[in-house]
Every structure is written in structure tokens, then in C-alpha cells.
Design a protein around this motif. Structure first.
Motif, short mmCIF file in Angstrom:
data_model
loop_
_atom_site.label_atom_id
_atom_site.label_comp_id
_atom_site.label_asym_id
_atom_site.label_seq_id
_atom_site.Cartn_x
_atom_site.Cartn_y
_atom_site.Cartn_z
N ALA A 1 95.07 -0.06 -46.11
CA ALA A 1 94.80 1.37 -45.90
C ALA A 1 93.60 1.80 -46.75
CB ALA A 1 96.03 2.20 -46.25
N TRP A 2 93.56 1.34 -48.00
CA TRP A 2 92.42 1.66 -48.87
C TRP A 2 91.12 1.15 -48.27
CZ3 TRP A 2 90.50 4.66 -52.38
CH2 TRP A 2 89.27 4.32 -52.94
N MET A 3 91.14 -0.08 -47.80
CA MET A 3 89.93 -0.68 -47.26
C MET A 3 89.46 0.06 -46.00
SD MET A 3 90.52 -4.72 -47.99
CE MET A 3 88.77 -5.15 -47.88
N ALA A 4 90.39 0.50 -45.17
CA ALA A 4 90.02 1.27 -43.98
C ALA A 4 89.43 2.61 -44.40
CB ALA A 4 91.24 1.48 -43.09
N ALA B 1 91.91 -9.98 -50.27
CA ALA B 1 92.38 -10.72 -51.46
C ALA B 1 91.69 -10.22 -52.72
CB ALA B 1 92.13 -12.22 -51.27
N HIS B 2 90.43 -9.83 -52.62
CA HIS B 2 89.70 -9.31 -53.78
C HIS B 2 90.19 -7.92 -54.17
CE1 HIS B 2 87.00 -12.71 -53.69
NE2 HIS B 2 86.84 -12.52 -52.39
N VAL B 3 90.41 -7.08 -53.16
CA VAL B 3 90.93 -5.74 -53.44
C VAL B 3 92.35 -5.84 -54.00
CG1 VAL B 3 91.54 -3.52 -52.40
CG2 VAL B 3 89.42 -4.67 -51.72
N ASP B 4 93.14 -6.77 -53.47
CA ASP B 4 94.49 -7.03 -53.97
C ASP B 4 94.44 -7.40 -55.46
OD1 ASP B 4 97.43 -8.48 -53.20
OD2 ASP B 4 96.27 -9.57 -54.70
N ARG C 1 102.62 -6.21 -50.52
CA ARG C 1 103.03 -5.87 -49.15
C ARG C 1 101.79 -5.61 -48.30
NH1 ARG C 1 107.57 -7.60 -47.35
NH2 ARG C 1 107.81 -5.86 -45.94
N ARG C 2 100.66 -5.38 -48.93
CA ARG C 2 99.32 -5.26 -48.35
C ARG C 2 99.04 -3.96 -47.58
NH1 ARG C 2 95.80 -9.92 -48.33
NH2 ARG C 2 96.28 -10.76 -50.35
N ARG C 3 100.03 -3.15 -47.31
CA ARG C 3 99.75 -1.93 -46.55
C ARG C 3 98.79 -1.01 -47.29
NH1 ARG C 3 103.44 -4.62 -45.33
NH2 ARG C 3 105.16 -4.56 -43.91
N GLY C 4 99.01 -0.83 -48.58
CA GLY C 4 98.13 0.02 -49.38
C GLY C 4 96.73 -0.55 -49.50
N GLY D 1 106.70 -5.68 -62.05
CA GLY D 1 107.44 -6.10 -60.87
C GLY D 1 107.24 -5.19 -59.68
N VAL D 2 107.40 -3.89 -59.90
CA VAL D 2 107.28 -2.93 -58.79
C VAL D 2 105.85 -2.88 -58.27
CG1 VAL D 2 107.42 -0.48 -58.18
CG2 VAL D 2 109.26 -1.54 -59.49
N SER D 3 104.89 -2.78 -59.15
CA SER D 3 103.49 -2.69 -58.68
C SER D 3 103.08 -3.96 -57.97
CB SER D 3 102.54 -2.38 -59.85
OG SER D 3 102.49 -3.44 -60.78
N HIS D 4 103.51 -5.11 -58.47
CA HIS D 4 103.13 -6.35 -57.81
C HIS D 4 103.74 -6.42 -56.41
CE1 HIS D 4 100.97 -10.09 -58.31
NE2 HIS D 4 101.74 -10.48 -57.32
N SER D 5 104.98 -6.03 -56.30
CA SER D 5 105.64 -6.05 -55.00
C SER D 5 104.94 -5.12 -54.01
CB SER D 5 107.11 -5.63 -55.16
OG SER D 5 107.73 -5.55 -53.90
N VAL D 6 104.65 -3.91 -54.43
CA VAL D 6 104.00 -2.93 -53.55
C VAL D 6 102.60 -3.40 -53.14
CG1 VAL D 6 103.06 -0.58 -53.45
CG2 VAL D 6 105.36 -0.97 -54.36
N ILE D 7 101.83 -3.87 -54.08
CA ILE D 7 100.46 -4.32 -53.77
C ILE D 7 100.52 -5.49 -52.78
CG2 ILE D 7 98.40 -5.44 -54.71
CD1 ILE D 7 99.02 -3.77 -57.34
#
Length: 131
Positions: A93-96, A110-113, A87-90, A79-85
Motif C-alpha cells: 500500500a505504501w509503495m502504491a 523487499a527493500h521497503v520491507d 504480511r506485506r499489505r502495508g 514481534g507485532v511489528s515484524h508480523s504486520v510488516i
């Protein structure tokens, strides 16, 4: 047992992310608003519920030995990891950071998600099978 638990969690993930996710959740789960949080948390709750059902069915049918504390930890993590992922900020940020701005502009987030979700499911399966 790891492979079995992972497959059960992955099937639950696919069900919750695609046929059970509403258009509203998909459109708003990353919004910076109360509406976004409601969409995000209801979507994450769907993941927890479907994961609990698939793991419960797996435990009954396949006689998996899963402890209640490990199950609780794994479901909380789902639940927590799905919610955080979601939200797309991480993800963004990773992709940048990884120099993937063009990939992000052309649908790569979407692929990184999904890759992040598979990693999270792997950790949940490890938690369940290591206990």
C-alpha cells in the motif's frame, strides 16, 4: 547505550530473517490463509526469541541497564511489528501511494520491507534506552 541496543536488535533481526527463517515461512508468511498466519507468527516468534537472547547476552556481557517493563514492551513491539510488516499489505500500500509500482514489480518490496523493519527496531531501541 542506544547504538549498542540497536546493533544487538539488528543482529537478531538479520539472524531471524535470513539463516533462521525457513523456506516455508518465507514462501507463506504473507498468504491470506491459516497456513500464512502460522508461518508469519512462527517467524515473528523467532524474532522475539532471538532478540531476547541477544539483548540478554548484551545485558550480561556489557552490563546494560534494561528494565523488565521496557524489555517486555520492546520484545512485544519486535514481534507485532515484524508480523504486520511481513504480511506485506502495508508495504505494498505504501509503495502504491508513493508511486513506486515499477519498483515493486522489480523486487523493491523487499527493500521497503527491510527499511520498515529497521524503523521498527529503532523504535524498540529507543524504548529500551529511554526507560
Amino acid at each position: 547505550m542506544f547504538a549498542t541496543v540497536f546493533v544487538l536488535l539488528y543482529v537478531a533481526h538479520l539472524l531471524a530473517d535470513y539463516p533462521l527463517q525457513t523456506d516455508h515461512q518465507a514462501a507463506h508468511k504473507a498468504d491470506k490463509s491459516a497456513t500464512g498466519w502460522v508461518a508469519n507468527l512462527s517467524h515473528a516468534a523467532t524474532h522475539v526469541l532471538v532478540s531476547a537472547i541477544t539483548l540478554g547476552a548484551g545485558s550480561l556481557v556489557l552490563d546494560l541497564e534494561v528494565t523488565i517493563p521496557a524489555l517486555a514492551a520492546a520484545l512485544a513491539w519486535v514481534g507485532v511489528s515484524h508480523s504486520v510488516i511481513d504480511r506485506r499489505r502495508g508495504v505494498l500500500a505504501w509503495m502504491a501511494h508513493a508511486g513506486q509500482t515499477q519498483f515493486a514489480k522489480h523486487g523493491g518490496a523487499a527493500h521497503v520491507d527491510q527499511t520498515a523493519h529497521v524503523l521498527a527496531l529503532t523504535l524498540a531501541a529507543l524504548t529500551l534506552t529511554a526507560a
